[in-house]
Design an enzyme around this catalytic site. Sequence first.
Site, PDB file in Angstrom:
ATOM      1  N   CYS A   1      42.350  40.673  49.035  1.00  0.00           N
ATOM      2  CA  CYS A   1      41.410  41.717  48.637  1.00  0.00           C
ATOM      3  C   CYS A   1      42.215  42.999  48.536  1.00  0.00           C
ATOM      4  O   CYS A   1      42.655  43.544  49.552  1.00  0.00           O
ATOM      5  CB  CYS A   1      40.276  41.848  49.654  1.00  0.00           C
ATOM      6  SG  CYS A   1      39.129  43.201  49.262  1.00  0.00           S
TER       7      CYS A   1
ATOM      8  N   GLU B   1      38.923  41.264  41.721  1.00  0.00           N
ATOM      9  CA  GLU B   1      39.994  40.272  41.763  1.00  0.00           C
ATOM     10  C   GLU B   1      40.507  40.072  40.341  1.00  0.00           C
ATOM     11  O   GLU B   1      39.788  40.318  39.366  1.00  0.00           O
ATOM     12  CB  GLU B   1      39.495  38.952  42.373  1.00  0.00           C
ATOM     13  CG  GLU B   1      40.593  38.005  42.789  1.00  0.00           C
ATOM     14  CD  GLU B   1      41.642  38.682  43.644  1.00  0.00           C
ATOM     15  OE1 GLU B   1      42.705  39.079  43.071  1.00  0.00           O
ATOM     16  OE2 GLU B   1      41.432  38.842  44.854  1.00  0.00           O
TER      17      GLU B   1
END
Length: 225
Positions: free
Chosen positions: A2, A104
């Site tokens: 992340c 992402e």
Amino acid sequence: MCGRFIQATSGEFLAERFQLPAAPDVTPRYNVAPGQPVGAVRIAENGDREWATLRWGLIPAWSPEPRTTYSTINARAETVADKPTYRQAFRRRRCLIPADGFYEWRRLANRKQPYCIAPADREPLAFAGLWEHWERDGQVLESCTILVTQANALLAPIHDRMPVILGPAAETCWLDPAVTDPAILRPLLVPCPPERLQLWPVGTAVNRPGTEGANLMVPVVLPEG
């Protein structure tokens, strides 16, 4: 992993959602990047929940300098209890990091395509986090990391890792300072159900850490092929 996420919920809603004694003063941010301030929920010395502002990238208390030679923005759920950088925080200094979504990147033949992943019910998510207090020669730094685990079925085509997103019961256990046994904590660190999330492709403006604004979340149409 992340590497970017969103904190855009109002202080009033955060106080209600995370049972805070007062609404924190927050500014909506749509591209939180490593090294920047992060809002987190933790247990104060009096046992109440409190809002804390932490630097993203954990610095262990024993570090001689307020930096590391390796990235500490994420900690792997599978090894966090045993790694020297994280193991004390794992037992004693856990936190929740509210998020309205994260980004992402999917690796394609000649580029990386960013995606926004957000809660399906639009309620703020709670990432499992750790925090640390570092102090030397009058300099004080409080920092944090986000735990990551294997991707669920929704994210797997995009990336093989994702943040640990806790459910309500797990949030309470994660914050409980009386819980220190890794055997109790490890089972919390699993991929969340795919139905809790939705995702869509977004523009490449999010690639630049200094770029901000809700427009970063706007869906784009990908070219065929």
